[in-house]
Design a protein around this motif. Structure first.
Motif, short mmCIF file in Angstrom:
data_model
loop_
_atom_site.label_atom_id
_atom_site.label_comp_id
_atom_site.label_asym_id
_atom_site.label_seq_id
_atom_site.Cartn_x
_atom_site.Cartn_y
_atom_site.Cartn_z
N GLY A 129 0.81 -1.22 0.00
CA GLY A 129 0.00 0.00 0.00
C GLY A 129 0.84 1.27 0.00
O GLY A 129 2.00 1.26 0.44
N ASP A 130 0.25 2.36 -0.49
CA ASP A 130 0.96 3.64 -0.58
C ASP A 130 1.51 4.09 0.76
O ASP A 130 2.59 4.67 0.83
N ARG A 131 0.76 3.87 1.83
CA ARG A 131 1.18 4.34 3.15
C ARG A 131 1.82 3.23 3.99
O ARG A 131 2.14 3.46 5.15
N GLU A 132 1.97 2.05 3.42
CA GLU A 132 2.56 0.94 4.18
C GLU A 132 4.09 1.04 4.13
O GLU A 132 4.78 0.24 3.50
N LYS A 133 4.58 2.07 4.78
CA LYS A 133 6.01 2.36 4.77
C LYS A 133 6.48 2.78 6.17
O LYS A 133 5.68 3.30 6.96
N LEU A 134 7.75 2.54 6.43
CA LEU A 134 8.38 2.92 7.70
C LEU A 134 9.49 3.92 7.43
O LEU A 134 10.16 3.87 6.40
N ASP A 135 9.71 4.82 8.38
CA ASP A 135 10.93 5.64 8.44
C ASP A 135 11.76 5.14 9.61
O ASP A 135 11.25 5.07 10.74
N VAL A 136 13.01 4.80 9.35
CA VAL A 136 13.90 4.29 10.39
C VAL A 136 14.98 5.33 10.67
O VAL A 136 15.65 5.80 9.76
N TYR A 137 15.12 5.69 11.94
CA TYR A 137 16.14 6.62 12.41
C TYR A 137 17.14 5.81 13.24
O TYR A 137 16.78 5.28 14.30
N PHE A 138 18.35 5.70 12.72
CA PHE A 138 19.34 4.80 13.33
C PHE A 138 20.16 5.49 14.42
O PHE A 138 20.48 6.69 14.30
#
Length: 295
Positions: A60-69
């Motif tokens: 899906g268009d919004r099925e995304k993660l932002d990862v801050y390491f």
């Protein structure tokens, strides 16, 4: 229990309109100010922290993660998964990285979860998406050592639903060590009678099966020991405060380890905005919990 059933429709609308309870700004301006504050702080975080943005956990268009390491992601690290609020119908992961800087500086990874909001998203699907995002995360990043959930408002509801997940369906059991639930809604039934349901279009059955109050698993049946912190703002409405109190008590009655935090001098919005501040009490609570995961 059940006092909301005695309220007039107008009173119920008031109780579930967080913008009416803040002493800082007017009803028309506080939500826009909140979105702007979170977006600006997220942009600052993206500029200062190593990231992997828009990582897909589904199609899906919004099925995304932002990862801050954290600074040295070659080591194992605990991760805080942040689930945004917005009454399931606004905000996104684009405003959800604001808490990263003070946490990554302590060796913690931060993940902002995107999910379909209403009207495209419906409640069953949103709960499923967030659960899938957690399963994907721990499979994708093998260096994660301990998952902590943090959700605000509608995001606290979704985080609480993650706590009730039967992970056998997902082929993985995430090591969820803690959850920080901030100004959440844990019984969706009162919302059926308010403007909030205009976009969500929930039936009573949908509201009940997606109410954390209705699906608390006995702590003994949960694979890992999980510490839950239920936080609420002094300037949250009486209904929001009641919901937090009753959900915390219900978890405790089921054997969960629960702490309650009633934060003075904040409203429904800056209670979470201030997680971008290192000295803020909720930030410090999170750091303590997350550091314990590494010890």
């Amino acid at each position: 229990m059940g006092e909301w059933r005695d309220m007039t429709a107008e009173a119920l609308e008031d109780q579930y309109s967080p913008s009416r309870w803040s002493s800082r700004l007017g009803r028309e301006t506080i939500i826009q100010a909140h979105i702007a504050t979170m977006a600006a702080a997220t942009q600052r975080a993206r500029a200062s922290v190593q990231t992997a943005l828009h990582v897909p956990y589904g199609d899906g268009d919004r099925e995304k993660l932002d990862v801050y390491f954290p600074p040295d992601p070659s080591e194992t690290f605990p991760v805080l998964v942040y689930i945004h609020g917005g009454y399931w119908q606004c905000l996104s992961k684009e405003e959800s990285g604001f808490a990263a800087p003070p946490l990554v500086s302590q060796g913690v990874g931060v993940v902002a979860v995107g999910y379909d909001i209403a009207p495209k998203g419906h409640m069953d699907a949103m709960v499923l998406q967030v659960r899938r995002s957690i399963a994907f995360l721990v499979e994708r990043y093998s260096r994660i050592r301990g998952v902590y959930l943090c959700g605000h408002s509608a995001g606290a509801h979704l985080a609480a639903m993650v706590l009730s997940t039967d992970w056998t369906e997902y082929g993985v059991v995430p090591d969820i060590k803690g959850a920080v639930l901030v100004s959440g809604v844990y019984d969706l039934e009162p919302l059926l009678h308010t403007y909030v349901n205009d976009e969500l279009n929930m039936s009573r059955e949908v509201a009940q099966r997606n109410s954390p109050m209705q699906c608390i698993a006995p702590a003994a049946s949960v694979a890992v020991t999980c510490e839950v912190l239920v936080a609420v703002a002094q300037q949250d409405s009486p209904e929001f405060r009641r919901q937090s109190q009753e959900y915390g008590q219900a978890l405790r009655a089921a054997g969960w380890s629960v702490s309650m935090l009633d934060l003075a001098g904040v409203d429904h919005f800056d209670i979470i905005e201030r997680l971008s501040e290192e000295s803020y009490i909720l930030t410090q609570e999170l750091v303590l919990q997350l550091q314990a995961a590494r010890d």
